[in-house]
Design an enzyme around this catalytic site. Sequence first.
Site, short mmCIF file in Angstrom:
data_model
loop_
_atom_site.label_atom_id
_atom_site.label_comp_id
_atom_site.label_asym_id
_atom_site.label_seq_id
_atom_site.Cartn_x
_atom_site.Cartn_y
_atom_site.Cartn_z
N HIS A 102 0.83 -1.20 0.00
CA HIS A 102 0.00 0.00 0.00
C HIS A 102 0.86 1.25 0.00
O HIS A 102 2.00 1.23 0.48
CB HIS A 102 -0.95 0.03 1.21
CG HIS A 102 -0.26 -0.17 2.52
ND1 HIS A 102 0.08 -1.42 3.00
CD2 HIS A 102 0.17 0.71 3.45
CE1 HIS A 102 0.68 -1.28 4.17
NE2 HIS A 102 0.76 0.00 4.46
N HIS A 104 0.86 5.23 1.32
CA HIS A 104 0.23 6.26 2.14
C HIS A 104 0.23 7.57 1.35
O HIS A 104 1.26 7.96 0.78
CB HIS A 104 1.04 6.50 3.42
CG HIS A 104 1.09 5.31 4.33
ND1 HIS A 104 0.20 5.13 5.37
CD2 HIS A 104 1.92 4.24 4.37
CE1 HIS A 104 0.49 4.02 6.01
NE2 HIS A 104 1.53 3.45 5.43
P1 5GP Z 1 1.73 0.37 7.39
O1 5GP Z 1 2.12 0.64 8.80
O2 5GP Z 1 1.64 -1.11 7.11
O3 5GP Z 1 2.60 1.09 6.37
O4 5GP Z 1 0.29 1.01 7.19
C1 5GP Z 1 -0.88 0.31 7.40
C2 5GP Z 1 -1.94 1.34 7.59
O5 5GP Z 1 -3.19 0.69 7.51
C3 5GP Z 1 -1.87 2.04 8.94
O6 5GP Z 1 -1.69 3.42 8.75
C4 5GP Z 1 -3.20 1.69 9.59
O7 5GP Z 1 -3.75 2.78 10.29
C5 5GP Z 1 -4.07 1.30 8.42
N1 5GP Z 1 -5.09 0.33 8.75
C6 5GP Z 1 -4.96 -0.81 9.45
N2 5GP Z 1 -6.13 -1.47 9.52
C7 5GP Z 1 -7.04 -0.72 8.84
C8 5GP Z 1 -8.43 -0.87 8.56
O8 5GP Z 1 -9.09 -1.83 8.95
N3 5GP Z 1 -9.00 0.11 7.82
C9 5GP Z 1 -8.30 1.20 7.37
N4 5GP Z 1 -8.99 2.09 6.66
N5 5GP Z 1 -7.00 1.37 7.62
C10 5GP Z 1 -6.36 0.43 8.34
#
Ligand code: 5GP
Length: 139
Positions: A102, A104
């Site tokens: 993903h 951001h």
């Molecule tokens: P990472 O830390 O893996 O780069 O980012 C994952 C992101 O996914 C985090 O910013 C977290 O807040 C978001 N996230 C985790 N679970 C969910 C969810 O169920 N729904 C949404 N909309 N975001 C999520």
Amino acid sequence: MSTDPDCIFCKIIAGEIPCFRIYEDSETFAFMDINPANEGHALVIPREHARDVYSVSDTAIAATVKTAKRIAAAVDKTLNPEGLNLLQCNGPAAAQSVMHFHMHVLPRRDGDDLKLNWGLEAGDMDAIDRLAERLRNNL
Ligand code: 5GP
Ligand code: ZN
């Protein structure tokens, strides 16, 4: 297209878990982060399940970047932040918490002092819902 039935983002794409959707097309899906590091924090994902930058296909990452550009423009138009990061995390030291590739889309404010590993704190869901609608209207 590969999906993972245990993956939270694959479940969001499938509509099995609710989200504040901003945009979707045949290859990508964009929605609000429910733990926003800043107001307007959004996520863009490929429909194809891949864990990280090492395994995502060239087609999927290209489509994801293209959608991220579109979402960034909508965030900029809607919130007029002083800055914006496009960010993508891989592995534990980079604080990857969801194992579906993903990007951001992270608006920045002067002096917000945001760190790369910012930690997760739930946002105000009504405010996030309203913001998603404003972003959809500015696509
Ligand atoms: P990472 O830390 O893996 O780069 O980012 C994952 C992101 O996914 C985090 O910013 C977290 O807040 C978001 N996230 C985790 N679970 C969910 C969810 O169920 N729904 C949404 N909309 N975001 C999520
Ligand atoms: Zn997935």
